[in-house]
Design a protein around this motif. Structure first.
Motif, mmCIF file in Angstrom:
data_model
loop_
_atom_site.group_PDB
_atom_site.id
_atom_site.type_symbol
_atom_site.label_atom_id
_atom_site.label_comp_id
_atom_site.label_asym_id
_atom_site.label_seq_id
_atom_site.Cartn_x
_atom_site.Cartn_y
_atom_site.Cartn_z
ATOM 1 N N ALA A 78 8.806 -19.234 1.917
ATOM 2 C CA ALA A 78 7.473 -19.790 2.152
ATOM 3 C C ALA A 78 7.002 -20.547 0.913
ATOM 4 C CB ALA A 78 6.489 -18.681 2.493
ATOM 5 N N ARG A 79 6.435 -21.715 1.144
ATOM 6 C CA ARG A 79 5.936 -22.539 0.051
ATOM 7 C C ARG A 79 4.448 -22.838 0.177
ATOM 8 N NH1 ARG A 79 9.751 -21.487 -3.119
ATOM 9 N NH2 ARG A 79 11.732 -22.516 -2.868
ATOM 10 N N GLN A 80 3.858 -22.412 1.289
ATOM 11 C CA GLN A 80 2.455 -22.730 1.509
ATOM 12 C C GLN A 80 1.537 -21.655 0.948
ATOM 13 O OE1 GLN A 80 2.938 -22.905 5.750
ATOM 14 N NE2 GLN A 80 1.680 -21.079 6.063
ATOM 15 N N ILE A 81 0.385 -22.074 0.509
ATOM 16 C CA ILE A 81 -0.651 -21.149 0.052
ATOM 17 C C ILE A 81 -1.584 -20.937 1.236
ATOM 18 C CG2 ILE A 81 -2.569 -20.816 -1.537
ATOM 19 C CD1 ILE A 81 -1.017 -22.583 -3.535
ATOM 20 N N ASP A 82 -1.587 -19.706 1.771
ATOM 21 C CA ASP A 82 -2.392 -19.419 2.945
ATOM 22 C C ASP A 82 -3.371 -18.280 2.662
ATOM 23 O OD1 ASP A 82 -0.642 -17.293 2.861
ATOM 24 O OD2 ASP A 82 0.297 -17.697 4.792
ATOM 25 N N THR A 83 -4.189 -17.971 3.647
ATOM 26 C CA THR A 83 -5.221 -16.945 3.487
ATOM 27 C C THR A 83 -4.648 -15.579 3.125
ATOM 28 O OG1 THR A 83 -6.676 -18.156 4.974
ATOM 29 C CG2 THR A 83 -7.196 -15.840 4.590
ATOM 30 N N PRO A 84 -3.597 -15.090 3.799
ATOM 31 C CA PRO A 84 -3.057 -13.784 3.408
ATOM 32 C C PRO A 84 -2.570 -13.747 1.964
ATOM 33 C CG PRO A 84 -2.260 -14.358 5.595
ATOM 34 C CD PRO A 84 -2.957 -15.580 5.040
ATOM 35 N N LEU A 85 -1.978 -14.832 1.493
ATOM 36 C CA LEU A 85 -1.503 -14.880 0.111
ATOM 37 C C LEU A 85 -2.668 -14.803 -0.870
ATOM 38 C CD1 LEU A 85 0.806 -15.299 -1.970
ATOM 39 C CD2 LEU A 85 0.355 -17.749 -1.757
ATOM 40 N N VAL A 86 -3.682 -15.619 -0.657
ATOM 41 C CA VAL A 86 -4.840 -15.639 -1.552
ATOM 42 C C VAL A 86 -5.603 -14.316 -1.490
ATOM 43 C CG1 VAL A 86 -7.045 -16.787 -2.029
ATOM 44 C CG2 VAL A 86 -5.025 -18.151 -1.477
ATOM 45 N N ALA A 87 -5.795 -13.790 -0.278
ATOM 46 C CA ALA A 87 -6.518 -12.516 -0.128
ATOM 47 C C ALA A 87 -5.736 -11.384 -0.798
ATOM 48 C CB ALA A 87 -6.750 -12.201 1.346
ATOM 49 N N GLY A 88 -4.433 -11.346 -0.590
ATOM 50 C CA GLY A 88 -3.614 -10.308 -1.214
ATOM 51 C C GLY A 88 -3.643 -10.395 -2.730
ATOM 52 N N ALA A 89 -3.557 -11.613 -3.262
ATOM 53 C CA ALA A 89 -3.612 -11.792 -4.717
ATOM 54 C C ALA A 89 -4.965 -11.360 -5.268
ATOM 55 C CB ALA A 89 -3.330 -13.250 -5.066
ATOM 56 N N ALA A 90 -6.027 -11.685 -4.545
ATOM 57 C CA ALA A 90 -7.369 -11.301 -4.995
ATOM 58 C C ALA A 90 -7.537 -9.785 -4.975
ATOM 59 C CB ALA A 90 -8.428 -11.964 -4.104
ATOM 60 N N ILE A 91 -7.081 -9.143 -3.904
ATOM 61 C CA ILE A 91 -7.187 -7.683 -3.816
ATOM 62 C C ILE A 91 -6.360 -7.027 -4.912
ATOM 63 C CG2 ILE A 91 -6.605 -5.677 -2.385
ATOM 64 C CD1 ILE A 91 -7.363 -7.474 0.059
ATOM 65 N N PHE A 92 -5.158 -7.543 -5.140
ATOM 66 C CA PHE A 92 -4.304 -7.020 -6.203
ATOM 67 C C PHE A 92 -5.004 -7.129 -7.554
ATOM 68 C CE2 PHE A 92 -1.272 -7.648 -9.619
ATOM 69 C CZ PHE A 92 -0.350 -6.641 -9.421
ATOM 70 N N GLY A 93 -5.533 -8.311 -7.863
ATOM 71 C CA GLY A 93 -6.195 -8.537 -9.157
ATOM 72 C C GLY A 93 -7.437 -7.686 -9.331
ATOM 73 N N ILE A 94 -8.237 -7.565 -8.281
ATOM 74 C CA ILE A 94 -9.445 -6.741 -8.363
ATOM 75 C C ILE A 94 -9.068 -5.280 -8.585
ATOM 76 C CG2 ILE A 94 -11.401 -5.847 -7.019
ATOM 77 C CD1 ILE A 94 -11.529 -8.703 -5.739
ATOM 78 N N GLY A 95 -8.096 -4.807 -7.829
ATOM 79 C CA GLY A 95 -7.655 -3.411 -7.983
ATOM 80 C C GLY A 95 -7.090 -3.147 -9.367
ATOM 81 N N TRP A 96 -6.313 -4.096 -9.890
ATOM 82 C CA TRP A 96 -5.736 -3.932 -11.223
ATOM 83 C C TRP A 96 -6.836 -3.922 -12.281
ATOM 84 C CZ3 TRP A 96 -2.015 -7.870 -13.974
ATOM 85 C CH2 TRP A 96 -1.290 -7.204 -14.953
ATOM 86 N N GLY A 97 -7.813 -4.810 -12.117
ATOM 87 C CA GLY A 97 -8.916 -4.878 -13.076
ATOM 88 C C GLY A 97 -9.829 -3.666 -13.032
ATOM 89 N N ILE A 98 -10.004 -3.067 -11.865
ATOM 90 C CA ILE A 98 -10.877 -1.904 -11.727
ATOM 91 C C ILE A 98 -10.190 -0.634 -12.228
ATOM 92 C CG2 ILE A 98 -11.967 -0.353 -10.044
ATOM 93 C CD1 ILE A 98 -12.653 -2.849 -8.395
ATOM 94 N N THR A 99 -8.927 -0.449 -11.828
ATOM 95 C CA THR A 99 -8.250 0.820 -12.115
ATOM 96 C C THR A 99 -7.379 0.800 -13.366
ATOM 97 O OG1 THR A 99 -6.276 0.270 -10.826
ATOM 98 C CG2 THR A 99 -8.115 1.322 -9.648
ATOM 99 N N GLY A 100 -6.902 -0.383 -13.746
ATOM 100 C CA GLY A 100 -5.960 -0.463 -14.858
ATOM 101 C C GLY A 100 -4.526 -0.199 -14.419
ATOM 102 N N PHE A 101 -4.326 -0.012 -13.112
ATOM 103 C CA PHE A 101 -2.984 0.215 -12.573
ATOM 104 C C PHE A 101 -2.585 -0.925 -11.653
ATOM 105 C CE2 PHE A 101 -3.831 4.910 -13.037
ATOM 106 C CZ PHE A 101 -2.790 5.162 -13.914
ATOM 107 N N CYS A 102 -1.331 -1.302 -11.706
ATOM 108 C CA CYS A 102 -0.709 -2.106 -10.670
ATOM 109 C C CYS A 102 0.473 -1.281 -10.180
ATOM 110 C CB CYS A 102 -0.280 -3.469 -11.200
ATOM 111 S SG CYS A 102 1.153 -3.435 -12.298
ATOM 112 N N PRO A 103 1.081 -1.628 -9.051
ATOM 113 C CA PRO A 103 2.190 -0.797 -8.563
ATOM 114 C C PRO A 103 3.305 -0.612 -9.594
ATOM 115 C CG PRO A 103 1.473 -2.294 -6.846
ATOM 116 C CD PRO A 103 0.722 -2.682 -8.091
ATOM 117 N N GLY A 104 3.630 -1.660 -10.329
ATOM 118 C CA GLY A 104 4.698 -1.566 -11.325
ATOM 119 C C GLY A 104 4.384 -0.619 -12.457
ATOM 120 N N GLY A 105 3.125 -0.421 -12.768
ATOM 121 C CA GLY A 105 2.736 0.508 -13.829
ATOM 122 C C GLY A 105 2.378 1.895 -13.318
#
Length: 147
Positions: A78-105
């Motif tokens: 996939a090469r397109q930037i779509d709503t699920p991609l942007v929403a997922g990235a935003a949720i990931f970033g917000i969660g990482w910023g709030i908790t200090g955890f990402c799945p890799g950590g």
């Protein structure tokens, strides 16, 4: 069996790197995001180093006709930037910023005995299950309308 052994070995190397770098420590991660306060730029070097190693590694690995333990490479198409991609990235970033955890950590933090990591991983698994259920329900609804 060989595939499982090497997957485990690679996971161990990854988790060790995450733990040594401090990315399993939510306080260190949150300080990285706190530009106006106790900013800690050290994780930028960790991320930059990871990108450099990955870029170099991909150049060597993708010259091979096939991976060592599979019939073909499985790269995103996939090469397109779509709503699920942007929403997922935003949720990931917000969660990482709030908790200090990402799945890799968070996964290595479980092994380090970090109690908040258990809550994060449980919530992450719940969120994955909820998103999958919602996606299936929306697909079923769309199929019903189109029938």
């Amino acid at each position: 069996m060989q595939k499982v052994f090497f997957a485990g070995l690679i996971g161990l190397v990854f988790g060790t790197g995450i733990a040594i770098s401090g990315m399993a420590n939510p306080a260190k991660v949150l300080n990285f995001f706190d530009f106006a306060g106790t900013w800690d730029p050290s994780l930028a070097f960790v991320m930059g180093s990871a990108l450099a190693v990955t870029a170099i590694g991909y150049r060597f690995v993708l010259k091979r006709p096939t991976p060592l333990f599979d019939k073909s490479f499985h790269l995103p198409t996939a090469r397109q930037i779509d709503t699920p991609l942007v929403a997922g990235a935003a949720i990931f970033g917000i969660g990482w910023g709030i908790t200090g955890f990402c799945p890799g950590g968070a996964i290595p933090a479980l092994g380090l005995g970090e109690p908040d990591a258990l809550i994060f991983v449980a919530a992450m698994i719940g969120g994955i299950a909820l998103a999958r259920s919602a996606r299936l329900a929306l697909a079923a609804r769309a199929n019903t309308r189109n029938a």
